[in-house]
Design an enzyme around this catalytic site. Structure first.
Site, PDB file in Angstrom:
ATOM      1  N   GLU A 214       0.835  -1.203   0.000  1.00  8.93           N
ATOM      2  CA  GLU A 214       0.000   0.000   0.000  1.00  8.93           C
ATOM      3  C   GLU A 214       0.871   1.255   0.000  1.00  8.93           C
ATOM      4  O   GLU A 214       1.054   1.891  -1.017  1.00  8.93           O
ATOM      5  CB  GLU A 214      -0.998  -0.045   1.169  1.00  8.93           C
ATOM      6  CG  GLU A 214      -2.038  -1.150   0.937  1.00  8.93           C
ATOM      7  CD  GLU A 214      -3.120  -1.237   1.990  1.00  8.93           C
ATOM      8  OE1 GLU A 214      -2.963  -0.650   3.084  1.00  8.93           O
ATOM      9  OE2 GLU A 214      -4.138  -1.904   1.716  1.00  8.93           O
TER      10      GLU A 214
HETATM   11  C1  HEC Z   1      -3.316   1.005  -1.569  1.00  6.05           C
HETATM   12  C2  HEC Z   1      -4.674   1.313  -1.190  1.00  6.05           C
HETATM   13  C3  HEC Z   1      -4.952   1.795   0.208  1.00  6.05           C
HETATM   14  C4  HEC Z   1      -4.364   2.839   0.875  1.00  6.05           C
HETATM   15  C5  HEC Z   1      -3.224   3.717   0.406  1.00  6.05           C
HETATM   16  C6  HEC Z   1      -5.068   2.962   2.113  1.00  6.05           C
HETATM   17  N1  HEC Z   1      -6.063   2.038   2.193  1.00  6.05           N
HETATM   18 FE1  HEC Z   1      -7.419   1.868   3.654  1.00  6.05          FE
HETATM   19  N2  HEC Z   1      -7.970   0.106   2.905  1.00  6.05           N
HETATM   20  C7  HEC Z   1      -7.530  -0.459   1.734  1.00  6.05           C
HETATM   21  C8  HEC Z   1      -7.958  -1.829   1.659  1.00  6.05           C
HETATM   22  C9  HEC Z   1      -7.675  -2.795   0.514  1.00  6.05           C
HETATM   23  C10 HEC Z   1      -8.669  -2.085   2.850  1.00  6.05           C
HETATM   24  C11 HEC Z   1      -9.242  -3.438   3.270  1.00  6.05           C
HETATM   25  C12 HEC Z   1      -8.091  -4.291   3.738  1.00  6.05           C
HETATM   26  C13 HEC Z   1      -8.493  -5.499   4.522  1.00  6.05           C
HETATM   27  O1  HEC Z   1      -9.599  -5.537   5.007  1.00  6.05           O
HETATM   28  O2  HEC Z   1      -7.695  -6.402   4.677  1.00  6.05           O
HETATM   29  C14 HEC Z   1      -8.678  -0.846   3.598  1.00  6.05           C
HETATM   30  C15 HEC Z   1      -9.374  -0.656   4.790  1.00  6.05           C
HETATM   31  C16 HEC Z   1      -9.484   0.581   5.414  1.00  6.05           C
HETATM   32  C17 HEC Z   1     -10.395   0.882   6.493  1.00  6.05           C
HETATM   33  C18 HEC Z   1     -11.405  -0.075   7.108  1.00  6.05           C
HETATM   34  C19 HEC Z   1     -12.793   0.210   6.630  1.00  6.05           C
HETATM   35  C20 HEC Z   1     -13.759  -0.819   7.171  1.00  6.05           C
HETATM   36  O3  HEC Z   1     -14.944  -0.673   6.923  1.00  6.05           O
HETATM   37  O4  HEC Z   1     -13.334  -1.764   7.840  1.00  6.05           O
HETATM   38  C21 HEC Z   1     -10.175   2.188   6.852  1.00  6.05           C
HETATM   39  C22 HEC Z   1     -10.886   2.974   7.924  1.00  6.05           C
HETATM   40  C23 HEC Z   1      -9.102   2.673   6.016  1.00  6.05           C
HETATM   41  N3  HEC Z   1      -8.738   1.675   5.146  1.00  6.05           N
HETATM   42  C24 HEC Z   1      -8.507   3.913   6.141  1.00  6.05           C
HETATM   43  C25 HEC Z   1      -7.298   4.211   5.530  1.00  6.05           C
HETATM   44  C26 HEC Z   1      -6.415   5.281   5.949  1.00  6.05           C
HETATM   45  C27 HEC Z   1      -6.664   6.211   7.105  1.00  6.05           C
HETATM   46  C28 HEC Z   1      -5.366   5.256   5.102  1.00  6.05           C
HETATM   47  C29 HEC Z   1      -4.139   6.140   5.113  1.00  6.05           C
HETATM   48  C30 HEC Z   1      -3.363   6.124   6.314  1.00  6.05           C
HETATM   49  C31 HEC Z   1      -5.595   4.188   4.153  1.00  6.05           C
HETATM   50  N4  HEC Z   1      -6.753   3.553   4.463  1.00  6.05           N
HETATM   51  C32 HEC Z   1      -4.763   3.888   3.080  1.00  6.05           C
HETATM   52  C33 HEC Z   1      -6.782   0.191   0.776  1.00  6.05           C
HETATM   53  C34 HEC Z   1      -5.998   1.289   1.061  1.00  6.05           C
END
Ligand code: HEC
Ligand code: HEC
Length: 445
Positions: A214
């Site tokens: 990521e």
């Molecule tokens: C490269 C893409 C990517 C980036 C950059 C990213 N995310 Fe995500 N995010 C995801 C993915 C894919 C998931 C689900 C992963 C899993 O469940 O294993 C996720 C899950 C989440 C969730 C959970 C939502 C839920 O309903 O459970 C949150 C909140 C979130 N991200 C916030 C952030 C924040 C804050 C950042 C920056 C610090 C960030 N993400 C950076 C791809 C990304």
């Protein structure tokens, strides 16, 4: 039988009793008495003793006959009559759709989303912290090659808080394994990520910067260093956390979480409906809402955030088996079982956090692997693999007639298939969970 029948019955009884008593009296006076050489006084005493026994016996017979022939005069009949609530009898045949019809027992209560998301005591949401968090959320400096920010995968300004891809693109164009869920209303979830492995937004926000696919940062300290170097951050931290407090990863994620707690959408047609605007839902959406309940979607997607894994009711289990029912055609077509989530690897059934269904019509593709593009298909899959319902217009489907030879009873087992128009109605209802402002923004982009 009524009052007249009862009086007639009593009259016959009394006549019989008088005849019986006379016969007894004659027997004692002219047969038993002379045989035992009794005095007149003794004869009368014996008549009295035998006679009272006969009266007692006939009273017993009378009570039994009463219970059998005139149940309307018994206490049980009185109790039964009392339990018929007059209010129910007075209900008009036609009831308005918002009134509780007499036959519907009090059940699931639908609730609107609150206007404010709760925050932990140690991280209250303040405007300064939110402004800082918003900047951090959109800052690509938080990734190793300065190309990826949180918003790269969670488009909140122009999109519905996700990226619309099956799996997300991280630094160096790397593809992740799971679909990016929306961050809208994540503030109401009790556990985060598809498998529910993070317990708070603060904890969650420490994940992506270190994930090599990521944002690829070597350490959380490296993330804090990047922020310290960023122009203008010092002033924003002073405003949010007090003058000259060090910029640490804990304060960084506290600010990001505070910002995320403002990303909520209590402005869906559903919310307007529940708050009292009866015109907010169409007839199809109302049918879909009832099906959402009667088919049992509410068993998991419950409460104002349409997820049992939310802060509203302490979840008995925020994670559930998926698929519950083996449905090979779906499992194979969409690879539903290759990733098992929070389950022990090797077990075929996965364990997943129950996702919120708010804005679900805006957040395709669906499921942890983003394998399903259409909401209709997602609903068909859910009804089949989570509720064991067939989809089709055959009225009987897999329902069977079961005759029990031993008990001599007949029954129909299994539930009727959901028709395609039922599926349409559920989809229409799910559309009513979309934020009206987000939907507008999406159309504009
Ligand atoms: C490269 C893409 C990517 C980036 C950059 C990213 N995310 Fe995500 N995010 C995801 C993915 C894919 C998931 C689900 C992963 C899993 O469940 O294993 C996720 C899950 C989440 C969730 C959970 C939502 C839920 O309903 O459970 C949150 C909140 C979130 N991200 C916030 C952030 C924040 C804050 C950042 C920056 C610090 C960030 N993400 C950076 C791809 C990304
Ligand atoms: C036994 C619990 C359970 C029941 C019942 C249930 N669901 Fe789900 N639902 C889940 C879980 C768990 C997931 C996440 C699956 C995954 O890992 O991809 C999910 C995912 C979904 C998704 C995809 C969400 C997304 O963002 O990708 C939709 C749509 C959905 N459910 C709708 C429904 C509907 C409609 C019903 C009723 C027919 C229903 N669900 C019944 C547990 C349940």
């Amino acid at each position: 039988m009524g009052q007249a029948g009862l009086i007639g019955f009593m009259q016959v009884g009394i006549v019989m009793l008088v005849i019986g008593f006379t016969v007894l009296l004659l027997m004692v006076q002219f047969e038993l008495g002379p045989l035992g050489g009794m005095s007149t006084g003794k004869k009368w005493l014996l008549s009295l003793i035998l006679g009272s026994g006969m009266v007692a016996f006939s009273i017993k017979l009378f009570v039994i006959a009463m219970l059998v022939n005139f149940p309307e005069h018994t206490i049980r009949a009185q109790l039964a009559a009392q339990s018929v609530r007059p209010a129910v009898l007075r209900q008009p045949a036609q009831v308005a759709r918002h009134d509780r019809p007499p036959s519907v027992r009090k059940g699931y209560v639908w609730r609107a989303l609150p206007d404010v998301a709760p925050s932990p005591a140690w991280n209250p949401t303040t405007p300064e912290k939110v402004a800082l968090g918003e900047r951090l959320f959109h800052d690509k400096a938080l990734s190793i090659d300065r190309t990826v920010s949180c918003s790269s995968c969670h488009e909140v300004r122009r999109g519905a808080g996700m990226d619309g891809r099956r799996a997300s693109l991280g630094v160096g164009g790397q593809l992740g394994a799971r679909n990016a869920p929306t961050v809208w209303n994540a503030a109401f979830q009790s556990v985060l990520f598809w498998d529910g492995r993070a317990a708070s937004l603060e904890e969650q926000a420490k994940g992506p910067p270190l994930n090599p696919k990521e944002m690829g940062m070597p350490s959380l300290e490296a993330v804090a260093r990047r922020v310290r170097e960023g122009e203008g951050y010092r002033e924003m931290f002073d405003a949010a956390f007090g003058a000259a407090q060090p910029i640490t990863i804990d304060r960084i994620v506290a600010a990001i979480a505070a910002y995320e707690r403002t990303l909520i959408t209590p402005d869906a047609a559903y919310d307007r409906f529940v708050r009292g605007d009866e015109s907010a839902l169409s007839a199809a959406q109302l049918r879909g809402m009832e099906l959402f309940q009667s088919v049992g979607c509410i068993q998991c997607h419950s409460g104002p955030n349409f997820s049992g894994a939310s802060v509203f009711d302490p979840p008995p289990s925020p994670q559930r088996l998926f698929p519950v029912f083996a449905a090979q055609k779906y499992a194979d077509r969409y690879s539903l079982t290759s990733d098992v989530g929070a389950n022990v690897p090797g077990n075929k059934q996965g364990v997943w956090r129950i996702p919120s269904l708010r804005n679900v019509a805006l957040t395709a593709p669906y499921f942890h692997n983003g394998s399903v593009d259409s909401l209709r298909e997602a609903v068909r899959i859910m009804a089949t693999v989570q509720r064991g319902r067939e989809i089709g217009n055959d009225a009987n489907g897999n329902r069977r007639i079961v005759w029990s030879k031993q008990d001599r009873t007949i029954a129909r087992v299994g539930s009727a298939p959901l028709s395609e128009s039922d599926v349409d109605d559920i989809v229409e209802f799910l559309k009513s969970l979309s934020s009206e402002s987000l939907a507008l923004r999406n159309r504009g982009s």
